[in-house]
Design a protein around this motif. Structure first.
Motif, PDB file in Angstrom:
ATOM      1  N   GLU A   1       0.830  -1.209   0.000  1.00  0.00           N
ATOM      2  CA  GLU A   1       0.000   0.000   0.000  1.00  0.00           C
ATOM      3  C   GLU A   1       0.867   1.262   0.000  1.00  0.00           C
ATOM      4  O   GLU A   1       0.588   2.225  -0.731  1.00  0.00           O
ATOM      5  N   HIS A   2       1.909   1.242   0.794  1.00  0.00           N
ATOM      6  CA  HIS A   2       2.828   2.380   0.849  1.00  0.00           C
ATOM      7  C   HIS A   2       3.466   2.621  -0.510  1.00  0.00           C
ATOM      8  O   HIS A   2       3.570   3.759  -0.979  1.00  0.00           O
ATOM      9  N   SER A   3       3.883   1.556  -1.168  1.00  0.00           N
ATOM     10  CA  SER A   3       4.555   1.683  -2.468  1.00  0.00           C
ATOM     11  C   SER A   3       3.612   2.277  -3.511  1.00  0.00           C
ATOM     12  O   SER A   3       4.021   3.109  -4.336  1.00  0.00           O
TER      13      SER A   3
ATOM     14  N   LEU B   1       1.072   4.387  -3.081  1.00  0.00           N
ATOM     15  CA  LEU B   1       0.920   5.821  -2.879  1.00  0.00           C
ATOM     16  C   LEU B   1       2.201   6.576  -3.190  1.00  0.00           C
ATOM     17  O   LEU B   1       2.176   7.644  -3.793  1.00  0.00           O
ATOM     18  N   ARG B   2       3.316   6.033  -2.750  1.00  0.00           N
ATOM     19  CA  ARG B   2       4.583   6.739  -2.927  1.00  0.00           C
ATOM     20  C   ARG B   2       4.921   6.943  -4.393  1.00  0.00           C
ATOM     21  O   ARG B   2       5.452   7.975  -4.782  1.00  0.00           O
ATOM     22  N   ARG B   3       4.599   5.946  -5.227  1.00  0.00           N
ATOM     23  CA  ARG B   3       4.894   6.063  -6.655  1.00  0.00           C
ATOM     24  C   ARG B   3       4.192   7.264  -7.284  1.00  0.00           C
ATOM     25  O   ARG B   3       4.701   7.866  -8.232  1.00  0.00           O
ATOM     26  N   LEU B   4       3.027   7.618  -6.761  1.00  0.00           N
ATOM     27  CA  LEU B   4       2.261   8.707  -7.351  1.00  0.00           C
ATOM     28  C   LEU B   4       2.931  10.062  -7.171  1.00  0.00           C
ATOM     29  O   LEU B   4       2.689  10.990  -7.941  1.00  0.00           O
ATOM     30  N   VAL B   5       3.748  10.205  -6.155  1.00  0.00           N
ATOM     31  CA  VAL B   5       4.322  11.516  -5.850  1.00  0.00           C
ATOM     32  C   VAL B   5       5.836  11.556  -6.024  1.00  0.00           C
ATOM     33  O   VAL B   5       6.417  12.629  -6.089  1.00  0.00           O
TER      34      VAL B   5
ATOM     35  N   HIS C   1      10.536   4.023   3.947  1.00  0.00           N
ATOM     36  CA  HIS C   1      10.052   5.297   4.471  1.00  0.00           C
ATOM     37  C   HIS C   1      11.113   6.393   4.419  1.00  0.00           C
ATOM     38  O   HIS C   1      10.946   7.429   5.077  1.00  0.00           O
ATOM     39  N   HIS C   2      12.178   6.182   3.654  1.00  0.00           N
ATOM     40  CA  HIS C   2      13.146   7.265   3.465  1.00  0.00           C
ATOM     41  C   HIS C   2      12.409   8.491   2.926  1.00  0.00           C
ATOM     42  O   HIS C   2      11.572   8.388   2.029  1.00  0.00           O
ATOM     43  N   CYS C   3      12.709   9.645   3.501  1.00  0.00           N
ATOM     44  CA  CYS C   3      11.956  10.864   3.186  1.00  0.00           C
ATOM     45  C   CYS C   3      11.998  11.174   1.689  1.00  0.00           C
ATOM     46  O   CYS C   3      13.072  11.413   1.130  1.00  0.00           O
ATOM     47  N   LEU C   4      10.824  11.190   1.047  1.00  0.00           N
ATOM     48  CA  LEU C   4      10.809  11.444  -0.393  1.00  0.00           C
ATOM     49  C   LEU C   4      11.131  12.898  -0.702  1.00  0.00           C
ATOM     50  O   LEU C   4      11.525  13.241  -1.813  1.00  0.00           O
ATOM     51  N   GLY C   5      10.976  13.807   0.281  1.00  0.00           N
ATOM     52  CA  GLY C   5      11.297  15.214   0.077  1.00  0.00           C
ATOM     53  C   GLY C   5      12.738  15.570   0.378  1.00  0.00           C
ATOM     54  O   GLY C   5      13.088  16.759   0.358  1.00  0.00           O
TER      55      GLY C   5
END
Length: 406
Positions: free
Chosen positions: A96-98, A100-104, A353-357
């Protein structure tokens, strides 16, 4: 022989007025003697405290340590209320995390962020222009550290410039650990949620190519985001893009200006700034003592870790700031070495969970320091360093104000 119980953790007393950018010495002792220690949390009972770099990387990356299992549960923790962010990236596990993360992720790649440098430079120059036109003296927090990341993340998301001023009070109240009237936190959360919900509706009526507009398309055409996920995404990006970088920049400037030799090293050689940013990220504990243990994780099965057995259902907490002082990884770990070459710090986390920002935060911090070093080399604190007021009742450390002259 059983090691003595280290006590209640976090170790610092909740006296924010006395808190500075330091580490309690008990973390160093535990790294040497009991790197995975059983501690009592302020709320919910006992947890495992992980203090070494290698073990921290394991907990942060190993899927057997779950963030989702901690969401919404009354587990051992450092904050009064359980984590309720069930629809948040911060509280999900793959897959689930993957999803959502791919979208941003595309909005925060190194290439996309590097292309933003001219705009970030323009924003910083405008803020420094206004500061120098009216000062000295000036407050670096209100003039630069707070508005810079807010302006940048609002532009990325597509928040109109005239609405930027709404967020300071909302975010300040939303990230408070506690309040005399808990309703004030709830009201701020509701205001942020309502604002982003309204912005989503505007994007549906008038599509735009900003990040929120792209997420709306993913919700409405690709059907990959629920409505709750979409709004929570926007709220979390606003808060994370603002709160962390604003506090880091204030902490960086306090450290450099209170240890004059480091500021002068950067004015003499600005090419040090990229490595200096990494070293400041490593050296300065961002999270305040009351919330300085990151987001808790729950073991999904029995796991051997640091010579101990973490049982299924046990809570594990990882103070990244302790891992960043591990002498087996960092030479002279307690010193600020601005030209440090090897710097695998965990300030932005590790694993899924490495910070994407992180690329964006690095860009903002670098541009801000480069600009101040170049334009105001004589910058100095206008009060003694130990008289700087620090934010209270926050998960993250940061100065309330940073009075300067030049």
């Amino acid at each position: 022989m059983t090691a003595p119980h280290p006590g209640t953790c976090p170790f610092h007393a909740a006296d924010f007025s006395a808190e500075r950018l330091d580490m309690d010495p008990r973390y160093a002792r535990l790294r040497l003697t009991e790197p995975v220690a059983r501690v009592t949390m302020p709320y919910g009972g006992d947890a495992w405290l992980v203090t070494r770099h290698e073990d921290a990387r394991t907990v942060l990356a190993d899927p057997r340590f779950s963030r989702a299992a901690a969401a919404g549960r009354d587990i051992p923790r450092s904050t009064p209320l359980p984590d309720q962010q069930n629809a948040s990236l911060l509280s999900l596990d793959p897959p689930e995390h993957s999803r959502l993360r791919r979208l941003v992720t595309k909005a925060f790649t190194h290439r996309r962020v590097s292309a933003m440098r001219p705009r970030v430079q323009e924003i910083v120059d405008g803020m420094v222009d206004r500061m120098t036109e009216t000062g000295p003296p000036a407050d670096l927090v209100s003039a630069l550290a707070w508005p810079l990341p807010l302006t940048v993340i609002c532009e990325i998301l597509g928040v109109p410039a005239e609405d930027h001023g709404l967020f300071r009070d909302w975010i300040d109240r939303s990230v408070a650990l506690s309040a005399d009237d808990p309703e004030t936190i709830k009201e701020a959360d509701n205001a942020l949620f309502s604002y982003v919900s309204g912005l989503v509706e505007r994007r549906r009526a008038a599509p735009a190519d900003d990040l929120l507009g792209q997420l709306v398309v993913a919700r409405d055409e690709g059907d990959r985001l629920s409505e709750l996920e979409l709004v929570v995404f926007g709220v979390n990006l606003l808060i994370a893009g603002q709160e962390t970088t604003a506090n880091e920049l204030g902490n960086f400037l306090h450290t450099l200006l209170s240890r004059r030799e480091h500021w002068e090293a950067l004015t003499a050689d600005p090419s040090l700034i990229p490595s200096a940013v990494e070293e400041l990220l490593r050296h300065i504990p961002l999270e305040a003592s009351v919330g300085g243990l990151g987001f808790p994780r729950v073991a999904l099965e029995d796991v051997g870790l640091g010579g101990r057995t973490v049982r299924a259902g046990d809570t594990v907490v990882v103070p990244n700031a302790s891992a960043n002082r591990d002498g087996s990884v960092f030479d002279r770990p307690d010193e600020l070495v601005l030209d440090r070459e090897r710097n695998p710090h965990l300030t932005f986390g590790h694993g899924a969970h490495h910070c994407l920002g992180a690329p964006l935060a690095r860009l903002e911090l670098q541009v801000a320091l480069e600009t101040l070093v170049r334009r105001l080399p004589s910058l100095r604190l206008d009060v003694p360093a130990d008289e700087v007021a620090w934010k209270a009742n926050r998960m993250m450390r940061g100065p309330e104000a940073l009075p300067v002259v030049w």
